[in-house]
Write a protein that holds these residues in place. Structure first.
Motif, PDB file in Angstrom:
ATOM      1  N   LYS A  48       0.845  -1.189   0.000  1.00 33.01           N
ATOM      2  CA  LYS A  48       0.000   0.000   0.000  1.00 33.01           C
ATOM      3  C   LYS A  48       0.885   1.246   0.000  1.00 33.01           C
ATOM      4  CE  LYS A  48      -3.506   2.390   2.769  1.00 33.01           C
ATOM      5  NZ  LYS A  48      -4.308   2.362   4.020  1.00 33.01           N
TER       6      LYS A  48
ATOM      7  N   VAL B 241      -2.419   4.327 -12.498  1.00 30.98           N
ATOM      8  CA  VAL B 241      -3.574   3.418 -12.490  1.00 30.98           C
ATOM      9  C   VAL B 241      -3.935   3.043 -13.922  1.00 30.98           C
ATOM     10  CG1 VAL B 241      -6.049   3.256 -12.022  1.00 30.98           C
ATOM     11  CG2 VAL B 241      -4.517   4.178 -10.269  1.00 30.98           C
TER      12      VAL B 241
ATOM     13  N   ASN C  10      -1.888   0.368 -15.187  1.00 32.79           N
ATOM     14  CA  ASN C  10      -1.948  -0.878 -14.406  1.00 32.79           C
ATOM     15  C   ASN C  10      -0.737  -1.066 -13.500  1.00 32.79           C
ATOM     16  OD1 ASN C  10      -3.409  -3.183 -13.643  1.00 32.79           O
ATOM     17  ND2 ASN C  10      -2.189  -4.496 -14.991  1.00 32.79           N
TER      18      ASN C  10
ATOM     19  N   GLU D 165      -3.422   0.330  -8.219  1.00 37.13           N
ATOM     20  CA  GLU D 165      -4.870   0.127  -8.191  1.00 37.13           C
ATOM     21  C   GLU D 165      -5.423   0.755  -6.921  1.00 37.13           C
ATOM     22  OE1 GLU D 165      -6.142  -3.930  -7.828  1.00 37.13           O
ATOM     23  OE2 GLU D 165      -4.301  -4.538  -6.802  1.00 37.13           O
ATOM     24  N   ILE D 166      -6.575   1.373  -7.056  1.00 38.16           N
ATOM     25  CA  ILE D 166      -7.219   2.028  -5.920  1.00 38.16           C
ATOM     26  C   ILE D 166      -8.328   1.128  -5.392  1.00 38.16           C
ATOM     27  CG2 ILE D 166      -8.558   4.031  -5.164  1.00 38.16           C
ATOM     28  CD1 ILE D 166      -7.166   5.634  -7.399  1.00 38.16           C
ATOM     29  N   LYS D 167      -8.240   0.794  -4.105  1.00 36.19           N
ATOM     30  CA  LYS D 167      -9.259  -0.034  -3.469  1.00 36.19           C
ATOM     31  C   LYS D 167     -10.085   0.866  -2.558  1.00 36.19           C
ATOM     32  CE  LYS D 167      -6.361  -4.194  -3.554  1.00 36.19           C
ATOM     33  NZ  LYS D 167      -5.744  -5.282  -2.757  1.00 36.19           N
ATOM     34  N   ARG D 168     -11.326   1.006  -2.885  1.00 31.68           N
ATOM     35  CA  ARG D 168     -12.196   1.923  -2.141  1.00 31.68           C
ATOM     36  C   ARG D 168     -12.180   1.619  -0.638  1.00 31.68           C
ATOM     37  NH1 ARG D 168     -15.514   5.132  -5.045  1.00 31.68           N
ATOM     38  NH2 ARG D 168     -15.748   4.699  -7.273  1.00 31.68           N
TER      39      ARG D 168
ATOM     40  N   LYS E 185      -9.769   1.529   1.287  1.00 31.77           N
ATOM     41  CA  LYS E 185      -8.538   0.904   1.774  1.00 31.77           C
ATOM     42  C   LYS E 185      -7.288   1.693   1.399  1.00 31.77           C
ATOM     43  CE  LYS E 185     -10.355  -3.829   1.800  1.00 31.77           C
ATOM     44  NZ  LYS E 185     -10.170  -5.224   1.310  1.00 31.77           N
TER      45      LYS E 185
ATOM     46  N   THR F 283      -4.402   3.088  -1.916  1.00 29.19           N
ATOM     47  CA  THR F 283      -3.809   2.828  -3.233  1.00 29.19           C
ATOM     48  C   THR F 283      -2.706   1.788  -3.083  1.00 29.19           C
ATOM     49  OG1 THR F 283      -4.262   5.110  -3.908  1.00 29.19           O
ATOM     50  CG2 THR F 283      -2.666   3.881  -5.223  1.00 29.19           C
ATOM     51  N   PHE F 284      -2.732   0.771  -3.939  1.00 29.38           N
ATOM     52  CA  PHE F 284      -1.815  -0.349  -3.816  1.00 29.38           C
ATOM     53  C   PHE F 284      -1.026  -0.563  -5.112  1.00 29.38           C
ATOM     54  CE2 PHE F 284      -5.032  -0.940  -0.666  1.00 29.38           C
ATOM     55  CZ  PHE F 284      -4.424  -1.611   0.398  1.00 29.38           C
TER      56      PHE F 284
ATOM     57  N   THR G 104       0.131  -2.781  -8.026  1.00 28.71           N
ATOM     58  CA  THR G 104      -0.488  -3.922  -8.681  1.00 28.71           C
ATOM     59  C   THR G 104       0.223  -5.207  -8.272  1.00 28.71           C
ATOM     60  OG1 THR G 104      -1.037  -2.537 -10.568  1.00 28.71           O
ATOM     61  CG2 THR G 104      -1.139  -4.908 -10.903  1.00 28.71           C
ATOM     62  N   ASN G 105      -0.538  -6.203  -7.934  1.00 27.96           N
ATOM     63  CA  ASN G 105       0.037  -7.456  -7.436  1.00 27.96           C
ATOM     64  C   ASN G 105       0.513  -8.341  -8.589  1.00 27.96           C
ATOM     65  OD1 ASN G 105       0.879  -9.312  -5.559  1.00 27.96           O
ATOM     66  ND2 ASN G 105      -1.127 -10.309  -5.385  1.00 27.96           N
TER      67      ASN G 105
END
Length: 228
Positions: free
Chosen positions: A31, A57, A60, A63-66, A68, A70-71, A73-74
């Motif tokens: 994160k 974003v 790619n 990624e933004i997780k609502r 939580k 910004t992470f 990309t895995n």
């Protein structure tokens, strides 16, 4: 968002990418720090940081997780899909970009003078004159200047030139924006391009190389870039 702000956002996107791929400060799945902390660390406004994150974003990388944050990309191999025409995987600021131009473009002009066909020269001169017209009319010359330098690179008839052009395009894009309030630098561009075209037309390889080198040095000095 102004062009200057867009350039800054792109630069910050490059910096964040470098933190991931080069500095290894963040790993896939991590994160990012909160907005206030990261904008402070990077020395930019939250608005600029948000635009940089939007760029990443879209590519790619993030990624933004609502609810939580910004992470990264895995996907540990995501940066392998980048090329020079997209986001850089190294820190390409204006100084670095112009140093790259200084390293490569004089030799590009040298080989263009040796190998250019009449059609190549016609194309170079066309774009050179069109750029001058754009400048005199106070119109945006970015794409035409990129086309001018691309036509010189094409005249080398070296198949790998397309790989180098995105760096040159990026430098020209930033250089045009930063030269908008510098009439001396703009006039230098007109004069230098005429000199380059003159040596290319004469098939004078050494002259074309020197003229291109002087052109880039003039640009670096006008932009306040130390080329020592």
């Amino acid at each position: 968002m102004s062009k200057r702000e867009k350039i800054l956002a792109e630069t910050i996107a490059d910096d964040i990418l470098a933190m991931i791929t080069i500095d290894k400060k963040f790993a896939p799945g991590d994160k990012l720090p909160n907005e206030n902390e990261l904008s402070s660390e990077l020395g930019v406004s939250r608005t600029t940081l948000r635009e940089a994150i939007r760029i990443l974003v879209a590519h790619n990388v993030l990624e933004i997780k609502r609810g939580k944050g910004t992470f990264i990309t895995n996907n540990p191999n995501f940066y392998e899909h980048f090329n020079l025409s997209e986001l850089s995987s190294i820190r390409l600021n204006i100084k670095d970009l112009y140093e790259m131009r200084l390293i490569f473009e004089p030799k590009i002009a040298y080989y263009a003078a040796k190998r250019a066909t009449d059609k190549d020269l016609e194309r170079i001169i066309y774009y050179g004159k069109l750029e001058e017209e754009k400048i005199l009319k106070n119109e945006d010359r970015t794409e035409v200047e990129q086309a001018f330098h691309n036509s010189i690179a094409k005249a080398t008839h070296n198949e790998f030139m397309d790989k180098l052009m995105p760096i040159i395009y990026k430098a020209i894009y930033k250089g045009v924006i930063l030269s908008e309030d510098n009439p001396i630098l703009i006039q230098d561009t007109i004069n230098d391009h005429k000199m380059v075209m003159d040596f290319l037309s004469k098939k004078d390889a050494q002259g074309a190389e020197t003229a291109m080198k002087l052109h880039i040095i003039h640009a670096m000095r006008g932009l306040g870039i130390d080329n020592e």
